[in-house]
Each structure stands twice: as C-alpha cells, then as structure tokens.
Scaffold this motif. Sequence first.
Motif, PDB file in Angstrom:
ATOM      1  N   LEU A  49      -7.637  41.524 -44.944  1.00  0.00           N
ATOM      2  CA  LEU A  49      -6.533  40.964 -45.718  1.00  0.00           C
ATOM      3  C   LEU A  49      -6.947  40.833 -47.173  1.00  0.00           C
ATOM      4  CD1 LEU A  49      -7.128  38.860 -43.050  1.00  0.00           C
ATOM      5  CD2 LEU A  49      -4.742  38.336 -43.525  1.00  0.00           C
ATOM      6  N   VAL A  84      -3.176  33.463 -48.437  1.00  0.00           N
ATOM      7  CA  VAL A  84      -3.733  34.431 -47.501  1.00  0.00           C
ATOM      8  C   VAL A  84      -4.714  33.788 -46.529  1.00  0.00           C
ATOM      9  CG1 VAL A  84      -5.735  35.170 -48.855  1.00  0.00           C
ATOM     10  CG2 VAL A  84      -4.570  36.818 -47.383  1.00  0.00           C
ATOM     11  N   ASN A  86      -3.976  31.356 -44.678  1.00  0.00           N
ATOM     12  CA  ASN A  86      -3.232  30.974 -43.476  1.00  0.00           C
ATOM     13  C   ASN A  86      -3.383  32.000 -42.352  1.00  0.00           C
ATOM     14  OD1 ASN A  86      -2.372  28.724 -44.901  1.00  0.00           O
ATOM     15  ND2 ASN A  86      -0.331  29.534 -45.322  1.00  0.00           N
ATOM     16  N   PRO A  87      -3.019  33.277 -42.557  1.00  0.00           N
ATOM     17  CA  PRO A  87      -3.205  34.237 -41.460  1.00  0.00           C
ATOM     18  C   PRO A  87      -4.673  34.528 -41.177  1.00  0.00           C
ATOM     19  CG  PRO A  87      -2.458  35.363 -43.450  1.00  0.00           C
ATOM     20  CD  PRO A  87      -2.333  33.894 -43.719  1.00  0.00           C
ATOM     21  N   SER A 177       1.502  42.109 -47.352  1.00  0.00           N
ATOM     22  CA  SER A 177       2.798  41.502 -47.632  1.00  0.00           C
ATOM     23  C   SER A 177       3.548  42.420 -48.579  1.00  0.00           C
ATOM     24  CB  SER A 177       2.618  40.114 -48.252  1.00  0.00           C
ATOM     25  OG  SER A 177       3.874  39.476 -48.411  1.00  0.00           O
ATOM     26  N   ASP A 201       4.278  41.904 -43.374  1.00  0.00           N
ATOM     27  CA  ASP A 201       5.344  40.922 -43.455  1.00  0.00           C
ATOM     28  C   ASP A 201       5.952  41.044 -44.845  1.00  0.00           C
ATOM     29  OD1 ASP A 201       3.589  39.621 -45.204  1.00  0.00           O
ATOM     30  OD2 ASP A 201       2.948  38.156 -43.721  1.00  0.00           O
ATOM     31  N   GLY A 288       3.152  27.488 -42.959  1.00  0.00           N
ATOM     32  CA  GLY A 288       2.281  28.505 -42.377  1.00  0.00           C
ATOM     33  C   GLY A 288       2.622  28.940 -40.971  1.00  0.00           C
ATOM     34  N   ASP A 291       2.917  32.636 -40.638  1.00  0.00           N
ATOM     35  CA  ASP A 291       1.614  33.305 -40.722  1.00  0.00           C
ATOM     36  C   ASP A 291       0.871  33.218 -39.397  1.00  0.00           C
ATOM     37  OD1 ASP A 291       1.841  34.007 -43.465  1.00  0.00           O
ATOM     38  OD2 ASP A 291       1.255  31.984 -44.051  1.00  0.00           O
ATOM     39  N   GLY A 294       2.384  35.697 -36.993  1.00  0.00           N
ATOM     40  CA  GLY A 294       1.939  37.053 -37.286  1.00  0.00           C
ATOM     41  C   GLY A 294       0.521  37.320 -36.824  1.00  0.00           C
ATOM     42  N   ALA A 295      -0.387  36.367 -37.075  1.00  0.00           N
ATOM     43  CA  ALA A 295      -1.778  36.536 -36.661  1.00  0.00           C
ATOM     44  C   ALA A 295      -1.885  36.642 -35.144  1.00  0.00           C
ATOM     45  CB  ALA A 295      -2.621  35.373 -37.174  1.00  0.00           C
ATOM     46  N   SER A 328      -3.237  26.694 -43.024  1.00  0.00           N
ATOM     47  CA  SER A 328      -4.372  27.355 -42.378  1.00  0.00           C
ATOM     48  C   SER A 328      -5.004  26.495 -41.285  1.00  0.00           C
ATOM     49  CB  SER A 328      -5.429  27.728 -43.421  1.00  0.00           C
ATOM     50  OG  SER A 328      -5.926  26.572 -44.084  1.00  0.00           O
TER      51      SER A 328
END
Length: 385
Positions: A49, A84, A86-87, A177, A201, A288, A291, A294-295, A328
């Motif tokens: 990322l 970033v 967060n994911p 993103s 995303d 978040g 995120d 998505g993760a 996060s």
Amino acid sequence: MGVQKRGSGKGQQAPTADGRLESAPLVGLPHDVLAAEREPDSPAVDLALSGTVFFDIVLTGLAAPPAAGTEVGAEGMGSCPGGVANPAVAASRLGLRTAVATAFGEDVYGDFAWETLSTQERVDLSASRRIPDWHSPFTVSLAYRGDRSMVTHEHPSPTPHADMARALPQARAALVSLGVDQGMPQWALDQAAEGARIFADVGWDDSETWSGSVLEQLRHCDVFMPNAIEAMAYTRTGSPASALSALAECVPVAVVTDGPRGALAVDRCTGEHAEVEGLVLEAIDTTGAGDVFGAAFIVGTLANWPLEQRLRFANLSAALSLRHTGGSLSAPGWADIASWWGQIAAGQSATERKLARDYAFLADLVPLSWLPTEQRRASATIGLR
C-alpha cells in the motif's frame, strides 16, 4: 474517558463514561491464513500500500454536532494512526504480511505512528521515510449518531509517495485508491506486471461530478470495492444491484458495500454472485469500517475462499471494528473474531442460531481458545506507555 486502555489479555470489559461496557483489547496472536498458499518462491509480502498516514484524534459520544460559537462535550476519545494505516493494520491483524510506503514527520505524532505500525502492528515500513522539518498530517474525527465528520490539516510530503512506493517489495496484492485527478499509480502497475492482484477502492468526489475517468482505471484492476453511494454515482444507476451489474462489466470482481444493509458482489472469474445481509452490532465509532471491510475481503480473496464467505467475513470484521474507537486500532484480530464466534456458537436464540449457520465456516478458521495479546487499541493520549 470511555476509550480503550491497555488490556491484560483476558478479554475483560472496561466501563465507558455513560456506564456501557466496551470490550478490552483482544486482537490475538498472528495467524497465517495463507500458510497453505506459500511456496519458496512466493512474494515475501502479501499486501502493498502507499498513501498518507494521518495522526487521528477521534471524539465519540457527542450529544450533538458543534455549531458556530458553541462547545460540546465528548464522552470518549482515542488517538491512532489513520489514512492508509487503516487498511494496513486491518490486513496485518488478520494475518497478511503488509508493507506501506508513506511519509512520517520527525515529530511526536510521527514517532507514535511509526512505532505503532512497525513495532506493534508488524507493518513493513522499509519503503517509508521520516521527513525532517515537516509535521505529520493531522485529522480530528467527530463520531455522531452512527456517522462521523472530519477536519484535516496537512502539507504535501516533500518526498512524493509515488517515489517511495517504487521501493515497495513485490507483493501478492496491492491496494490503491482511485481518484479523478490521477491515473493508476505506476508503482501499482509495476506490481501487477510481476503478478500482483490490484484491489481498488475510491474516495468521495468533492466535486460530485463522478467522472468516468475513474471507471476507466478499472481496466488495470482485479477487484473494485466502492460503497453503494459511490457505485451508484459513478455508474449513473439507481440501486446498488444495478450499480453492481454495471461495474461487473468493468472489472473481474465487483463488490458494493451498503453499510448495515450488507454487501453484494460478482466474481466473473468463478461465476459466483453473492449478496449478504448486514451484521448490526453496537457501534461506538464508524471511522475506518470501510477500510477494515476491504482488508478482510482481500484476506479471503488471497486465501481463495468462496465469494459469499469473503463477504460475510468482511462484514463481520467491519462490524467488530465499530465497537472500538478510531480507524486503524479498532480493527479486529483473530481473538476478537474467535470471541464473537464462541458467543454465537453457544447461543440459543433464533438470531444466534441463524448467525451460527451463516458463519459456520469460522469453526475451521478460529479455535475457541484463541490466545489474546496486549496490543493497544486507540487511547486518549499518545503519552501513555
């Protein structure tokens, strides 16, 4: 203060300011969900990322949003790395080997974010840089009635993230993103050329023009995961299902998230179509959650799970993150998931029995005796040790 404190690792609960109970940190020991997929020549990193890390201060439990010239009280407060982070943290807590290319200021906020990501959360920062005489980006988030508003202050990094991202190790997957004013980043194209799958995303379009240039970038992507509002806006459709159908023509795997109403997806590679209802748990802070979804979906995809299982796992992970403050450090780990599954598996109500059937796949993923750790959640001050 109604915020998460350092846990003892026993899963006890701490009272919030209004007397409600907020679960203490569990997170759990590392669990390699891709162990069966790893070969000697596999990439050392699972997810790459690049983006901005913010120092987040999140205020929760507001009775009302602040109006001009007024002051309101907040029941809870938490500080944690955002953006970033967060994911990245969510993926790492779920077992992915994660690497981030970003800039950190040489200030207290940067120290805190660097230490939290590299030491506590085991995120590879070898492609990241500390920037002298530059203060870390900063965000204040106000959680109110199931949503949040944010105020951000930042200066562009003197070293562009794109330059740092070229040093990211080769990964199985990259998360980007998409934006109106930028094409697919070169670092992600380079990752894809070496076999990485590209997950994407998209952020909110402040201009609300919803340019078609964003969808054009999907030709480089393997998976696209917008929320329902974004998906309908970009596809000029009137329902999440219609938006999903349109997106499925642009990308091999299309996912549309719809908050508490659930998520739906199409995987053209396997021929699967799935729609799952939302999982509604008591929410403290929504920061978040997308995120984390998505993760978790990336985890399931890299592990080759069926599409419905991927959606349910992502829904559960996002819902569990709502129980904690911040983006996060609210992300669940395997002990959090095992704790929830243990309660559901032992439940006797009709709702619990249905959830036990829907999430029966967890029985093969998490032992009920999963050992927790003392990893911190977001706390009110970054000075506590």
